[in-house]
Design a protein around this motif. Structure first.
Motif, PDB file in Angstrom:
ATOM      1  N   ASN A 115      19.278  38.817-103.164  1.00 55.04           N
ATOM      2  CA  ASN A 115      19.252  38.807-101.697  1.00 55.04           C
ATOM      3  C   ASN A 115      18.011  38.102-101.161  1.00 55.04           C
ATOM      4  OD1 ASN A 115      21.673  40.184-101.573  1.00 55.04           O
ATOM      5  ND2 ASN A 115      20.726  42.186-101.284  1.00 55.04           N
ATOM      6  N   SER A 116      16.879  38.329-101.817  1.00 58.48           N
ATOM      7  CA  SER A 116      15.632  37.704-101.397  1.00 58.48           C
ATOM      8  C   SER A 116      15.697  36.187-101.519  1.00 58.48           C
ATOM      9  CB  SER A 116      14.477  38.255-102.247  1.00 58.48           C
ATOM     10  OG  SER A 116      13.268  37.608-101.923  1.00 58.48           O
ATOM     11  N   VAL A 117      16.227  35.710-102.642  1.00 61.10           N
ATOM     12  CA  VAL A 117      16.334  34.260-102.866  1.00 61.10           C
ATOM     13  C   VAL A 117      17.323  33.642-101.891  1.00 61.10           C
ATOM     14  CG1 VAL A 117      16.929  32.450-104.529  1.00 61.10           C
ATOM     15  CG2 VAL A 117      15.727  34.499-105.304  1.00 61.10           C
ATOM     16  N   VAL A 118      18.432  34.316-101.675  1.00 61.24           N
ATOM     17  CA  VAL A 118      19.455  33.819-100.752  1.00 61.24           C
ATOM     18  C   VAL A 118      18.880  33.651 -99.350  1.00 61.24           C
ATOM     19  CG1 VAL A 118      21.555  34.515 -99.522  1.00 61.24           C
ATOM     20  CG2 VAL A 118      21.483  34.615-102.008  1.00 61.24           C
ATOM     21  N   ASN A 119      18.127  34.634 -98.894  1.00 61.74           N
ATOM     22  CA  ASN A 119      17.501  34.535 -97.572  1.00 61.74           C
ATOM     23  C   ASN A 119      16.455  33.424 -97.537  1.00 61.74           C
ATOM     24  OD1 ASN A 119      18.930  36.566 -96.220  1.00 61.74           O
ATOM     25  ND2 ASN A 119      17.628  38.168 -97.048  1.00 61.74           N
ATOM     26  N   ARG A 120      15.690  33.312 -98.599  1.00 62.59           N
ATOM     27  CA  ARG A 120      14.660  32.266 -98.676  1.00 62.59           C
ATOM     28  C   ARG A 120      15.256  30.866 -98.618  1.00 62.59           C
ATOM     29  NH1 ARG A 120      12.079  32.466-104.221  1.00 62.59           N
ATOM     30  NH2 ARG A 120      13.591  30.835-104.718  1.00 62.59           N
ATOM     31  N   GLU A 121      16.423  30.707 -99.250  1.00 65.64           N
ATOM     32  CA  GLU A 121      17.074  29.403 -99.323  1.00 65.64           C
ATOM     33  C   GLU A 121      17.988  29.113 -98.135  1.00 65.64           C
ATOM     34  OE1 GLU A 121      16.504  27.030-101.649  1.00 65.64           O
ATOM     35  OE2 GLU A 121      14.927  28.366-102.407  1.00 65.64           O
ATOM     36  N   GLY A 122      18.093  30.065 -97.214  1.00 62.69           N
ATOM     37  CA  GLY A 122      18.901  29.843 -96.019  1.00 62.69           C
ATOM     38  C   GLY A 122      20.399  29.885 -96.249  1.00 62.69           C
ATOM     39  N   CYS A 123      20.823  30.622 -97.269  1.00 61.07           N
ATOM     40  CA  CYS A 123      22.260  30.772 -97.537  1.00 61.07           C
ATOM     41  C   CYS A 123      22.825  31.899 -96.677  1.00 61.07           C
ATOM     42  CB  CYS A 123      22.508  31.089 -99.012  1.00 61.07           C
ATOM     43  SG  CYS A 123      21.927  29.830-100.149  1.00 61.07           S
ATOM     44  N   ASN A 124      24.079  31.761 -96.288  1.00 58.53           N
ATOM     45  CA  ASN A 124      24.707  32.833 -95.511  1.00 58.53           C
ATOM     46  C   ASN A 124      25.799  33.555 -96.297  1.00 58.53           C
ATOM     47  OD1 ASN A 124      26.330  30.422 -95.253  1.00 58.53           O
ATOM     48  ND2 ASN A 124      27.501  31.465 -93.660  1.00 58.53           N
ATOM     49  N   LYS A 125      26.087  33.057 -97.512  1.00 57.99           N
ATOM     50  CA  LYS A 125      27.102  33.716 -98.344  1.00 57.99           C
ATOM     51  C   LYS A 125      26.700  33.702 -99.811  1.00 57.99           C
ATOM     52  CE  LYS A 125      30.972  33.106 -95.214  1.00 57.99           C
ATOM     53  NZ  LYS A 125      32.224  32.399 -94.894  1.00 57.99           N
ATOM     54  N   ILE A 126      27.093  34.766-100.505  1.00 58.10           N
ATOM     55  CA  ILE A 126      26.907  34.876-101.951  1.00 58.10           C
ATOM     56  C   ILE A 126      28.274  34.995-102.600  1.00 58.10           C
ATOM     57  CG2 ILE A 126      25.942  36.225-103.849  1.00 58.10           C
ATOM     58  CD1 ILE A 126      23.911  37.386-101.900  1.00 58.10           C
ATOM     59  N   ALA A 127      28.539  34.175-103.590  1.00 56.21           N
ATOM     60  CA  ALA A 127      29.812  34.229-104.314  1.00 56.21           C
ATOM     61  C   ALA A 127      29.614  34.951-105.640  1.00 56.21           C
ATOM     62  CB  ALA A 127      30.350  32.824-104.550  1.00 56.21           C
ATOM     63  N   LEU A 128      30.383  36.015-105.855  1.00 58.29           N
ATOM     64  CA  LEU A 128      30.330  36.791-107.093  1.00 58.29           C
ATOM     65  C   LEU A 128      31.586  36.538-107.920  1.00 58.29           C
ATOM     66  CD1 LEU A 128      29.008  40.180-105.643  1.00 58.29           C
ATOM     67  CD2 LEU A 128      27.689  38.276-106.577  1.00 58.29           C
ATOM     68  N   GLY A 129      31.432  36.589-109.238  1.00 56.11           N
ATOM     69  CA  GLY A 129      32.525  36.168-110.119  1.00 56.11           C
ATOM     70  C   GLY A 129      33.431  37.268-110.625  1.00 56.11           C
ATOM     71  N   HIS A 130      33.716  38.292-109.832  1.00 53.21           N
ATOM     72  CA  HIS A 130      34.644  39.338-110.276  1.00 53.21           C
ATOM     73  C   HIS A 130      36.063  38.781-110.330  1.00 53.21           C
ATOM     74  CE1 HIS A 130      31.338  41.917-108.496  1.00 53.21           C
ATOM     75  NE2 HIS A 130      31.394  42.298-109.752  1.00 53.21           N
ATOM     76  N   ASN A 131      36.710  38.946-111.482  1.00 52.03           N
ATOM     77  CA  ASN A 131      38.073  38.437-111.641  1.00 52.03           C
ATOM     78  C   ASN A 131      39.110  39.530-111.384  1.00 52.03           C
ATOM     79  OD1 ASN A 131      38.504  39.930-114.134  1.00 52.03           O
ATOM     80  ND2 ASN A 131      37.231  38.397-115.158  1.00 52.03           N
ATOM     81  N   GLU A 132      40.379  39.183-111.555  1.00 50.39           N
ATOM     82  CA  GLU A 132      41.473  40.125-111.275  1.00 50.39           C
ATOM     83  C   GLU A 132      41.376  41.375-112.143  1.00 50.39           C
ATOM     84  OE1 GLU A 132      46.129  39.402-110.515  1.00 50.39           O
ATOM     85  OE2 GLU A 132      45.548  39.267-112.634  1.00 50.39           O
ATOM     86  N   ASP A 133      41.003  41.199-113.413  1.00 51.49           N
ATOM     87  CA  ASP A 133      40.879  42.343-114.315  1.00 51.49           C
ATOM     88  C   ASP A 133      39.786  43.301-113.837  1.00 51.49           C
ATOM     89  OD1 ASP A 133      42.244  41.495-117.387  1.00 51.49           O
ATOM     90  OD2 ASP A 133      42.101  40.046-115.768  1.00 51.49           O
ATOM     91  N   ASP A 134      38.684  42.750-113.346  1.00 58.02           N
ATOM     92  CA  ASP A 134      37.596  43.591-112.824  1.00 58.02           C
ATOM     93  C   ASP A 134      38.075  44.420-111.635  1.00 58.02           C
ATOM     94  OD1 ASP A 134      35.670  42.560-114.625  1.00 58.02           O
ATOM     95  OD2 ASP A 134      35.342  40.824-113.327  1.00 58.02           O
ATOM     96  N   VAL A 135      38.854  43.778-110.769  1.00 54.54           N
ATOM     97  CA  VAL A 135      39.384  44.456-109.585  1.00 54.54           C
ATOM     98  C   VAL A 135      40.275  45.629-109.994  1.00 54.54           C
ATOM     99  CG1 VAL A 135      40.867  44.219-107.551  1.00 54.54           C
ATOM    100  CG2 VAL A 135      39.268  42.394-108.137  1.00 54.54           C
ATOM    101  N   LEU A 136      41.180  45.386-110.936  1.00 53.56           N
ATOM    102  CA  LEU A 136      42.120  46.420-111.370  1.00 53.56           C
ATOM    103  C   LEU A 136      41.418  47.548-112.124  1.00 53.56           C
ATOM    104  CD1 LEU A 136      45.065  44.130-112.556  1.00 53.56           C
ATOM    105  CD2 LEU A 136      44.924  45.455-110.438  1.00 53.56           C
ATOM    106  N   GLU A 137      40.456  47.182-112.968  1.00 53.49           N
ATOM    107  CA  GLU A 137      39.725  48.195-113.731  1.00 53.49           C
ATOM    108  C   GLU A 137      38.940  49.114-112.798  1.00 53.49           C
ATOM    109  OE1 GLU A 137      35.805  47.822-116.209  1.00 53.49           O
ATOM    110  OE2 GLU A 137      37.464  47.199-117.492  1.00 53.49           O
ATOM    111  N   THR A 138      38.288  48.523-111.804  1.00 54.71           N
ATOM    112  CA  THR A 138      37.522  49.316-110.836  1.00 54.71           C
ATOM    113  C   THR A 138      38.442  50.224-110.022  1.00 54.71           C
ATOM    114  OG1 THR A 138      35.845  47.581-110.679  1.00 54.71           O
ATOM    115  CG2 THR A 138      35.911  49.194-108.887  1.00 54.71           C
ATOM    116  N   PHE A 139      39.611  49.707-109.672  1.00 58.80           N
ATOM    117  CA  PHE A 139      40.596  50.504-108.935  1.00 58.80           C
ATOM    118  C   PHE A 139      41.010  51.733-109.752  1.00 58.80           C
ATOM    119  CE2 PHE A 139      45.055  51.599-108.239  1.00 58.80           C
ATOM    120  CZ  PHE A 139      45.066  51.872-106.878  1.00 58.80           C
ATOM    121  N   LEU A 140      41.308  51.537-111.045  1.00 58.76           N
ATOM    122  CA  LEU A 140      41.747  52.642-111.897  1.00 58.76           C
ATOM    123  C   LEU A 140      40.643  53.675-112.102  1.00 58.76           C
ATOM    124  CD1 LEU A 140      43.794  50.689-114.595  1.00 58.76           C
ATOM    125  CD2 LEU A 140      44.690  52.200-112.817  1.00 58.76           C
ATOM    126  N   LEU A 141      39.415  53.209-112.325  1.00 61.87           N
ATOM    127  CA  LEU A 141      38.303  54.133-112.511  1.00 61.87           C
ATOM    128  C   LEU A 141      38.059  54.967-111.257  1.00 61.87           C
ATOM    129  CD1 LEU A 141      35.810  51.883-114.494  1.00 61.87           C
ATOM    130  CD2 LEU A 141      37.015  53.894-115.355  1.00 61.87           C
TER     131      LEU A 141
END
Length: 209
Positions: A115-141
């Motif tokens: 978050n600190s680097v993103v603000n320093r660099e003037g970014c307004n969005k962060i892209a995270l690499g969670h895939n479909e399997d991550d989504v489903l696994e988190t849902f089940l847990l």
């Protein structure tokens, strides 16, 4: 690349992840998901109707397996600016605090630095690499152990940092990402956290029990 792009473009369009003039920071671990996502974004820049900037941010946890050269080669080839920030999380979490369950603290350290680097660099969005399997696994847990039906939000706004999180790979099955990486002989970062395997085993044990 076309298949990965199709997954990403559907998610981006379905959830309006990109707006004109965005500056997107890709959280680049060097693993298969974040590497495929960065390559997808770079290709998307060529034809996507809304123009956006792109940088890659990687957090060095201090493990001996963390190989900066892999990240540097990837970003140089794609002509994407790379920022590598030190976190000393290995030293803090394992050597000083000696945490028995270190993942939460480690994630908090990484999130704060990102978050600190993103603000320093003037970014307004962060892209995270969670895939479909991550989504489903988190849902089940969450369903089995928290009694709710929650999982990762495709888009979420963080009030404190005033940055929006996006997850463009939520429609991409892990097997297709692995296939893309293997087919194109793309070099990725080896697993660099000693807890990865333990956490994975614990999660599967919970789901199977």
């Amino acid at each position: 690349m076309q298949q990965i792009l199709s997954y990403m473009r559907k998610a981006i369009n379905d959830y309006n992840m990109i707006e004109e003039g965005d500056k997107i920071a890709v959280a680049l671990s060097g693993g298969k998901d974040s590497t495929a996502m960065l390559m997808g974004f770079r290709n998307l820049q060529i034809f996507f109707p809304k123009k956006f900037e792109l940088i890659a941010i990687s957090i060095d946890p201090g493990f001996e397996f963390f190989d900066r050269s892999i990240l540097q080669k990837t970003c140089e080839k794609l002509e994407v600016k790379l920022i590598i920030e030190e976190s000393h999380s290995k030293e803090i979490v394992f050597d000083i605090r000696k945490e028995k369950n270190p993942c939460s603290l480690c994630a908090n350290i990484r999130r704060g630095i990102l978050n600190s680097v993103v603000n320093r660099e003037g970014c307004n969005k962060i892209a995270l690499g969670h895939n479909e399997d991550d989504v489903l696994e988190t849902f089940l847990l969450n369903l089995f152990y928290a009694g709710n039906m929650n999982t990762f939000a495709p888009v979420s706004y963080m009030d404190r940092s005033k940055v929006t999180l996006i997850r463009p790979l939520i429609y991409a099955p892990e097997k297709d990402i692995k296939k893309f990486i293997k087919k194109n002989n793309i070099e990725i970062m080896p697993k660099n956290c000693p807890m990865d395997r333990k956490v994975k085993k614990r999660r599967y044990k919970k789901i199977d029990s």
